[in-house]
Motif scaffolding. Structure first.
Motif, PDB file in Angstrom:
ATOM      1  N   ILE A 220      39.828  39.183  46.414  1.00 23.45           N
ATOM      2  CA  ILE A 220      39.530  38.212  47.466  1.00 23.45           C
ATOM      3  C   ILE A 220      39.629  38.834  48.848  1.00 23.45           C
ATOM      4  O   ILE A 220      39.187  38.246  49.850  1.00 23.45           O
ATOM      5  CB  ILE A 220      40.501  37.005  47.333  1.00 23.45           C
ATOM      6  CG1 ILE A 220      39.949  35.774  48.069  1.00 23.45           C
ATOM      7  CG2 ILE A 220      41.874  37.365  47.854  1.00 23.45           C
ATOM      8  CD1 ILE A 220      38.793  35.142  47.391  1.00 23.45           C
ATOM      9  N   SER A 352      41.314  29.684  51.253  1.00 20.20           N
ATOM     10  CA  SER A 352      41.652  28.584  50.352  1.00 20.20           C
ATOM     11  C   SER A 352      40.413  28.045  49.655  1.00 20.20           C
ATOM     12  O   SER A 352      40.411  27.834  48.435  1.00 20.20           O
ATOM     13  CB  SER A 352      42.347  27.471  51.148  1.00 20.20           C
ATOM     14  OG  SER A 352      42.543  26.332  50.338  1.00 20.20           O
ATOM     15  N   SER A 355      38.869  30.747  47.114  1.00 23.44           N
ATOM     16  CA  SER A 355      39.751  30.960  45.965  1.00 23.44           C
ATOM     17  C   SER A 355      39.646  29.814  44.974  1.00 23.44           C
ATOM     18  O   SER A 355      39.586  30.023  43.754  1.00 23.44           O
ATOM     19  CB  SER A 355      41.206  31.113  46.428  1.00 23.44           C
ATOM     20  OG  SER A 355      41.357  32.238  47.260  1.00 23.44           O
ATOM     21  N   THR A 356      39.627  28.592  45.475  1.00 29.88           N
ATOM     22  CA  THR A 356      39.603  27.438  44.574  1.00 29.88           C
ATOM     23  C   THR A 356      38.203  27.124  44.070  1.00 29.88           C
ATOM     24  O   THR A 356      38.053  26.532  43.000  1.00 29.88           O
ATOM     25  CB  THR A 356      40.197  26.210  45.276  1.00 29.88           C
ATOM     26  OG1 THR A 356      39.577  26.033  46.561  1.00 29.88           O
ATOM     27  CG2 THR A 356      41.696  26.380  45.475  1.00 29.88           C
ATOM     28  N   TYR A 377      47.465  30.235  46.178  1.00 35.30           N
ATOM     29  CA  TYR A 377      46.333  30.118  47.101  1.00 35.30           C
ATOM     30  C   TYR A 377      46.698  29.388  48.392  1.00 35.30           C
ATOM     31  O   TYR A 377      45.868  29.303  49.295  1.00 35.30           O
ATOM     32  CB  TYR A 377      45.169  29.400  46.422  1.00 35.30           C
ATOM     33  CG  TYR A 377      44.644  30.106  45.195  1.00 35.30           C
ATOM     34  CD1 TYR A 377      44.507  31.488  45.172  1.00 35.30           C
ATOM     35  CD2 TYR A 377      44.291  29.397  44.054  1.00 35.30           C
ATOM     36  CE1 TYR A 377      44.038  32.148  44.050  1.00 35.30           C
ATOM     37  CE2 TYR A 377      43.818  30.043  42.920  1.00 35.30           C
ATOM     38  CZ  TYR A 377      43.700  31.414  42.927  1.00 35.30           C
ATOM     39  OH  TYR A 377      43.232  32.064  41.805  1.00 35.30           O
TER      40      TYR A 377
END
Length: 520
Positions: A220, A352, A355-356, A377
């Motif tokens: 990431i 955030s 990542s989700t 996260y």
């Protein structure tokens, strides 16, 4: 006689930077996002030695505090999650095979640590993983203390920021005291490494190392690309790009593993993982950011207390309004802090969301006061919210220091002219100005310390996913290994992995470990 107006070196530098930013347009504005670190004060060898000893002691103290944050079974008596059945097992099976896809990307740091741990007596593995994880985290805190010096001139506020790494409210839930999750602490250090302009070769080397290790250990980190592009555009000398070079080197390690995982169908980029409705991913990620970042920014237990009184949605609205009010005040009164505040909040939001979106199942997993499957996260965005507030307060303190200088100059000038009526007016004017200007920063600092300290105290130690039950005590695993190897006719021990091992590890549920490589 006109009273001379004096400024300290910081104010002069800020004024020059502001004038250049106005004159140079976008390029100048971007340069203001990467302020040069202050010139270090000259030190004797004795003072340098004392400073180095103090920093080493601070890292040791920080690691010790982190190890205390996990309740129940101590973190050094259990090897957490993938540290055991992925990294340590992999080190036993294939020594120094470091470039292996896991979760769709490379985790170089974790595999290197596990390789060295495999040379220790197996009974010491739990101590090693927890200790190394805590030391790396404390090292990140020390790095952030130095790397934030361009944006935060107050040393006590930089200490507060570094303490925020150690006492991060969400840490006991999932990421504290392990090697597998230490990458999420490295992301905190990476953000500051990107903004740092160190003056020394040692500082540039540190920025390079942090960037390389982070990029080679968590995919990431690619999301720092826009911010690094801004740095390259604003700071066009090659000597300013140590962190960029480290990031690129780490990405060169990471990219082939990501491609291999994608081709093999084991990448989240290709939809690998538990099924989720892709149409609702963005909405679920927005909800996650609101409920699990914005709401939890006031602290884990404090947010649950507020939620129990008002409900989750209303609690989120209350916290959001409070945060908006704080940042509106900072943006309106502290122009110098605006670039950092915007970049920090936007960076946390993007990390955030992405990542989700890539792991949509975490947005629908039930969240309780003892379980949040995606707490990792939330670490970076919550930390950057705190950092943005600290930077805003620091800029307010800089103005207060400037008023002090003007007050001193006014009183000296008035003294030279005697105690006439004019001198009295000029003495009292700066004093009243100082009283008004000094009160607000003092209140801001007090409120900041009280809110953070309350959150840290309440959230210092609590049960979460990271808490391992007594049945997971490492001594039980060691005994199982010892018995299995003693009774094995093939010289191998058959390890039963987690029930969802095929998804989590991408490896068979049953693993064979050569007993000859295990130091029993």
């Amino acid at each position: 006689m006109v009273i001379p107006e004096t400024r300290d070196s910081d104010q002069v530098a800020e004024a020059v930077t502001a004038e250049k930013a106005t004159a140079e347009g976008i390029h100048g504005a971007l340069r203001a996002l990467f302020p040069l670190a202050p010139e270090p004060a000259p030190r004797t060898w004795t003072r340098r030695g004392m400073a180095a000893a103090a920093q080493i002691a601070a890292v040791g103290l920080g690691a010790w505090v982190l190890l205390l944050r996990i309740p129940g079974l101590p973190s050094w008596d259990a090897v957490y999650a993938e540290d055991w059945w992925e990294f340590l097992v992999g080190a036993y099976q294939h020594p120094w095979r470091l470039f292996v896809p896991f979760g769709g990307y490379e985790q170089l740091l974790q595999r290197v640590v596990a390789q060295f741990v495999s040379y220790l007596p197996v009974a010491q593995a739990a101590h090693a993983f927890a200790g190394v994880g805590a030391l790396i985290t404390a090292g990140c805190a020390l790095f952030i203390f130095h790397a934030s010096s361009g944006h935060i001139r107050s040393a006590p506020l930089r200490v507060l920021l570094a303490v925020g790494v150690i006492l991060l409210s969400s840490a006991p839930m999932e990421i504290a005291d392990s090697t597998v999750a230490v990458s999420f602490y490295l992301l905190l250090a990476m953000f500051w490494a990107v903004l740092w302009r160190p003056r020394t070769a040692a500082g540039k080397a540190a920025a390079f190392v942090v960037a390389f290790i982070t990029a080679a250990s968590i995919s990431i980190v690619i999301l720092f690309a826009p911010l690094l592009a801004m740095r390259v555009f604003a700071l066009r000398r090659f000597r300013e790009q140590a962190v960029t070079a480290g990031w690129l080197a780490g990405c060169l390690v990471q990219l082939p593993i990501i491609i291999i995982s994608y081709v093999q169908g084991q990448s989240r980029l290709g939809g690998y993982g538990p099924s989720g409705d892709s149409k609702t991913r963005i909405g679920g990620s927005f909800t996650f950011y609101a409920h699990d970042v914005v709401l939890r920014a006031i602290g884990w237990h404090s947010s649950w207390r507020l939620e129990s009184l008002t409900g989750r949605d209303w609690a989120t609205v209350i916290v959001a309004i409070a945060l908006v009010a704080v940042f509106v005040v900072i943006m309106a009164t502290q122009p110098g802090a605006r670039p950092f505040v915007v970049v920090a909040l936007l960076t946390g939001f993007v990390f955030s969301m992405v990542s989700t979106i890539l792991t949509p199942w975490v947005t629908v997993s039930p969240v309780t006061i003892q379980q949040e499957s995606a707490a990792r996260y939330t670490a970076l965005p919550i930390f950057l919210i705190e950092a943005a507030v600290i930077v805003g307060v620091d800029y307010a303190l800089r103005k207060r220091r400037g008023v002090r200088e003007q007050r001193g100059a006014g009183e000296r000038g008035a003294g030279e002219r005697g105690a006439g009526e004019r001198g009295v007016r000029e003495r009292n004017g700066p004093r009243r100005w100082y009283a008004r200007a000094g009160l607000r920063p003092a209140l801001a600092v007090t409120a900041l310390v009280v809110i953070l300290a309350t959150s840290w105290a309440v959230d210092f130690r609590y049960q979460g996913i990271r808490t391992v039950p007594e049945g997971g005590r490492w001594a039980l695993h060691v005994e199982q290994l010892r018995t299995g190897c003693q009774n094995s006719s093939s010289g191998e021990f058959r390890l039963h992995g987690p029930t969802d091992g095929n998804f989590v590890t991408g490896l068979p549920t049953y693993e064979w470990i050569p007993c000859s490589r295990i130091k029993l």
